[in-house]
Design an enzyme around this catalytic site. Sequence first.
Site, PDB file in Angstrom:
ATOM      1  CB  SER A  80      -0.907   0.007   1.227  1.00 55.98           C
ATOM      2  OG  SER A  80      -1.729  -1.132   1.230  1.00 55.98           O
ATOM      3  CG  HIS A  85       1.523   1.052   4.845  1.00 53.64           C
ATOM      4  ND1 HIS A  85       2.619   0.828   4.049  1.00 53.64           N
ATOM      5  CD2 HIS A  85       0.701  -0.015   4.672  1.00 53.64           C
ATOM      6  CE1 HIS A  85       2.473  -0.341   3.416  1.00 53.64           C
ATOM      7  NE2 HIS A  85       1.319  -0.866   3.779  1.00 53.64           N
ATOM      8  N   GLY A 161      -7.512 -15.622   5.271  1.00 52.70           N
ATOM      9  CA  GLY A 161      -7.598 -14.676   6.374  1.00 52.70           C
ATOM     10  C   GLY A 161      -9.007 -14.451   6.899  1.00 52.70           C
TER      11      GLY A 161
HETATM   12  N1  SAH Z   1      -0.861  -4.505   3.710  1.00 49.98           N
HETATM   13  C1  SAH Z   1      -0.259  -5.174   2.583  1.00 49.98           C
HETATM   14  C2  SAH Z   1      -1.304  -5.193   1.462  1.00 49.98           C
HETATM   15  C3  SAH Z   1      -1.157  -6.303   0.502  1.00 49.98           C
HETATM   16  S1  SAH Z   1      -2.407  -6.296  -0.769  1.00 49.98           S
HETATM   17  C4  SAH Z   1       0.987  -4.394   2.156  1.00 49.98           C
HETATM   18  O1  SAH Z   1       0.969  -3.168   2.258  1.00 49.98           O
HETATM   19  O2  SAH Z   1       1.970  -4.999   1.720  1.00 49.98           O
HETATM   20  C5  SAH Z   1      -3.612  -7.377  -0.076  1.00 49.98           C
HETATM   21  C6  SAH Z   1      -3.142  -8.778   0.190  1.00 49.98           C
HETATM   22  O3  SAH Z   1      -4.250  -9.544   0.665  1.00 49.98           O
HETATM   23  C7  SAH Z   1      -2.580  -9.538  -1.003  1.00 49.98           C
HETATM   24  O4  SAH Z   1      -1.285  -9.941  -0.667  1.00 49.98           O
HETATM   25  C8  SAH Z   1      -3.521 -10.740  -1.175  1.00 49.98           C
HETATM   26  O5  SAH Z   1      -2.852 -11.918  -1.591  1.00 49.98           O
HETATM   27  C9  SAH Z   1      -4.074 -10.890   0.233  1.00 49.98           C
HETATM   28  N2  SAH Z   1      -5.372 -11.557   0.357  1.00 49.98           N
HETATM   29  C10 SAH Z   1      -6.458 -11.425  -0.440  1.00 49.98           C
HETATM   30  N3  SAH Z   1      -7.479 -12.184   0.009  1.00 49.98           N
HETATM   31  C11 SAH Z   1      -7.029 -12.802   1.135  1.00 49.98           C
HETATM   32  C12 SAH Z   1      -7.599 -13.732   2.067  1.00 49.98           C
HETATM   33  N4  SAH Z   1      -8.853 -14.165   1.939  1.00 49.98           N
HETATM   34  N5  SAH Z   1      -6.833 -14.147   3.100  1.00 49.98           N
HETATM   35  C13 SAH Z   1      -5.553 -13.721   3.240  1.00 49.98           C
HETATM   36  N6  SAH Z   1      -4.969 -12.858   2.395  1.00 49.98           N
HETATM   37  C14 SAH Z   1      -5.684 -12.401   1.352  1.00 49.98           C
END
Ligand code: SAH
Length: 221
Positions: A80, A85, A161
């Site tokens: 992000s 963040h 998740g």
């Molecule tokens: N806060 C992270 C954002 C990553 S983007 C950063 O700044 O690096 C969102 C992430 O959520 C992706 O990596 C994607 O693979 C994950 N994601 C999507 N659906 C999900 C789920 N059901 N359970 C766990 N992770 C998930």
Amino acid sequence: MPGLTRLAVTRLVTGAFAWSSSGKTNDDLVTNLVRDRRLKLPAVEAALRRVDRKMFVLPAERGAAYDDRPLGIGYSATISAPHMHAAALEFLAPSIAEKGSVLDVGCGSGYLLAAFAALGARAAHGVEYAPDLAKLAESNLRAHDAALLDGGRVTVTTGDGWNGLPAKAPFDAIYVGAAATSVPRALVDQLRPGGRMVVPVGKQASKATLLRVDKDGAGVV
Ligand code: SAH
């Protein structure tokens, strides 16, 4: 709520666009976020100065590490934008500062896990759906500060998740980085009384609304 505007705008920017808070170094970026009033809490500012964003972007993107915009990390995911963040950390800081335990759903690059630890979290647990991204988060965190993983203060688990992480629950704070179609019930259940969750909710991810979920001392949401 400023967070709503920030989320909507973040979703609209293109890869070529950078916010005015961008800097040449990590310190520069944090200083500019403070200057632009996207970062207000001194504790969050101190935490962000201790986490070098460069360690959490792909080698090919290192030249853009201190741009205030999301960057691709593979598998259609992004780290992000720094102002996002900062907003997430400011929402959750009151629940984390007193050695709270945090769940990061969709931990992607692992950046927020490092930031939660820098903010004083007793434990920061990430769940990531994509196995390769879970590996990326771990290797980024290892490069940032291997002791966090070795001591078990920060963990990364591969899985869905939306089920939360029952083995580590309850949590004082939950951050959801993946868009949900409704407020995930399992995550509300795993929030400790007095805890707070931030989750983007919407039928389409691109139009999600960032929601804050507070559970009071009696467990009422
Ligand atoms: N806060 C992270 C954002 C990553 S983007 C950063 O700044 O690096 C969102 C992430 O959520 C992706 O990596 C994607 O693979 C994950 N994601 C999507 N659906 C999900 C789920 N059901 N359970 C766990 N992770 C998930």
